[in-house]
Design an enzyme around this catalytic site. Structure first.
Site, PDB file in Angstrom:
ATOM      1  N   CYS A   8       0.807  -1.139   0.581  1.00 47.61           N
ATOM      2  CA  CYS A   8      -0.174  -0.063   0.067  1.00 47.61           C
ATOM      3  C   CYS A   8       0.914   1.266   0.162  1.00 47.61           C
ATOM      4  O   CYS A   8       0.450   2.560  -0.601  1.00 47.61           O
ATOM      5  CB  CYS A   8      -1.090   0.016   1.917  1.00 47.61           C
ATOM      6  SG  CYS A   8      -1.766  -1.547   1.163  1.00 47.61           S
ATOM      7  N   HIS A  23      -1.383   5.593   2.476  1.00 44.60           N
ATOM      8  CA  HIS A  23      -0.953   5.175   3.331  1.00 44.60           C
ATOM      9  C   HIS A  23      -1.641   5.094   5.351  1.00 44.60           C
ATOM     10  O   HIS A  23      -1.296   5.916   5.075  1.00 44.60           O
ATOM     11  CB  HIS A  23      -0.268   3.743   3.183  1.00 44.60           C
ATOM     12  CG  HIS A  23       0.314   2.963   4.171  1.00 44.60           C
ATOM     13  ND1 HIS A  23      -0.604   1.661   3.795  1.00 44.60           N
ATOM     14  CD2 HIS A  23       1.002   2.557   5.178  1.00 44.60           C
ATOM     15  CE1 HIS A  23      -0.538   0.679   4.874  1.00 44.60           C
ATOM     16  NE2 HIS A  23       0.953   1.551   5.691  1.00 44.60           N
TER      17      HIS A  23
END
Length: 464
Positions: A82, A136
């Protein structure tokens, strides 16, 4: 005198035409440039309708979007995690250039001067709003958002974990859609689209599901009875011809061993499918709101998953690998009046291409230093000539090069994998040791990054 009257008449007539056009299309009166709806989905692989990863998947809203725009069948992330994936596509700086390779490496300290996509749109006169997971979780960038709605927590079963361990878990939850975090995030997007906007806008909406844990309402699990679950195609000893560096990444004695020993494979697949269909429903709510708004005819839609996901292929689970399942992403772009309807492109593109594509579509000055390529030519003609391979990086010195036919992996220790996707789409046979493919490897290696930045500093947070 007559000339002056004719001139005044022409001006009045022109103003009348503009007023009529504005009445018919209010967004044209306010925004001469495209608006942008930027949709990011967490951990969604190719198991959605237009990408064919799982037969029988129920994703009617993504299917509908695919018919409007261009589906990129060979789209890949810059990193199969991510944080590095999102940081790189949003800054235009590759992981190999920044040193941000993993989820526990804050990106802003090593990219102090980077101008993110939302920052660039703000600087160029756009109204910008973010909602949900765009960066993220651990490293959201406050400087990027004039307006931002965070990530609400979703309900969990009272006795978690239910079937797995820690957050590697799957189970229905006895709640309604309205109780889920993604539903609340969409509410923010819907509200924004229902408002009046004097300036063109950039609206980013990020979905958490199908990220683990796979907890969604029971009705989504009911759509995939266990008796109907199809497991991914696998072969015995798939890692036998994979170098040690690849086996170390796969961790077959970790998640996969747990899945087999506890007979959870079907249940896990069911949980992932249920989570995708739940996410599709929320994506549909957002797209419906755009369609009903005054901005429908003037808004670019960019839809993507931040990386792929394994569910047992190569004895591996999660992302964090350089194989096809971890790096291939769903990617659809719709640009009103420009993109080809029902378009399908087989060109190898990358999420790094989003930044230069959006600046070109929205007629902003080209952002210097962006490491991607505008796909506007492919929006107009999905089969247009394209000379760019797609690069995915996982950790220092580990890269995959994807051409339309081959995947070439080179690890930091020099070991290699090569797969012919025409003959072996599951990547079961590593051809790297076959001398007759030496020229293929040499050609693909030319696309490997020239820079391998040292690892950025790490923190304890943000591993998933």
């Amino acid at each position: 005198m007559q000339a002056m009257e004719n001139k005044n008449y022409r001006i009045a007539f022109g103003l009348m035409l503009l007023a009529i056009a504005a009445a018919m299309h209010p967004s044209l009166a306010q925004n001469t440039k495209y608006n942008v709806l930027f949709i990011a989905v967490d951990d969604m692989n190719d198991w959605v309708g237009p990408f064919g990863g799982y037969p029988g998947i129920k994703t009617p809203n993504i299917d509908k979007l695919a018919k409007k725009g261009v589906v990129f069948k060979k789209a890949y992330c810059s990193a199969p995690a991510c944080n590095p994936s999102r940081a790189s596509l949003l800054t235009g700086v590759r992981p190999s250039s920044s040193g941000v390779y993993h989820n526990n490496q804050p990106w802003r300290p090593v990219l102090k001067d980077a101008v993110t996509i939302p920052q660039y749109f703000t600087a160029n006169g756009y109204e910008v709003k973010g909602a949900g997971k765009i960066f993220h979780n651990a490293f959201n960038d406050k400087a990027s958002w004039p307006s931002y709605f965070g990530i609400p927590k979703s309900p969990e079963p009272p006795q978690a974990p239910v079937n797995g361990f820690a957050h590697f878990d799957w189970s229905p939850v006895n709640v309604q859609d309205e109780d889920m975090g993604d539903y609340k995030v969409v509410n923010e997007g819907v509200g924004f689209l229902n408002d009046k906007h004097e300036k063109p806008f950039f609206l980013a909406v990020g979905f958490t599901r199908p990220h683990l844990p796979w907890y969604v309402p029971q009705k989504y699990f009911d759509q995939y009875p266990l008796s109907s679950i199809k497991l991914p195609e696998t072969v015995a000893n798939d890692l036998q011809d994979v170098p040690d560096a690849g086996v170390k990444i796969a961790k077959p004695k970790g998640d996969h061993k747990f899945i087999l020993e506890h007979k959870q494979w079907e249940k896990a697949v069911q949980g992932y499918l249920a989570s995708i269909t739940f996410a599709d429903g929320q994506i549909g709510r957002l797209l419906d709101a755009l369609e009903k708004s005054e901005y429908a005819k003037n808004t670019v839609i960019v839809f993507f998953g931040d990386h792929g996901w394994h569910l047992g292929e190569k004895e591996h689970w999660r992302k964090f690998a350089l194989w096809e399942e971890a790096s291939r992403v769903p990617f659809i772009v719709y640009a009103p009046g420009l993109s080809k309807e029902n378009g399908v492109s087989e060109r190898t593109v990358n999420l790094m291409d989003i930044y230069p594509t959006l600046t070109e579509l929205c007629e902003l000055p080209a952002k210097k230093g962006v490491e991607g390529h505008s796909i506007v030519p492919l929006l107009k003609n999905p089969a247009a000539a394209w000379s760019h391979h797609s690069i995915t990086t996982h950790g220092f010195g580990n890269h995959a090069v994807r051409s339309e036919k081959f995947r070439y992996i080179r690890y930091n220790d020099g070991s290699e994998e090569l797969y012919d996707h025409d003959a072996d789409p599951q990547e079961w046979k590593n051809l790297a040791g076959d001398a007759k493919y030496a020229a293929v490897k040499s050609e693909l290696a030319k696309s490997l990054p020239a820079i391998n930045a040292k690892d950025a500093p790490t923190v304890k947070e943000g591993k998933e």
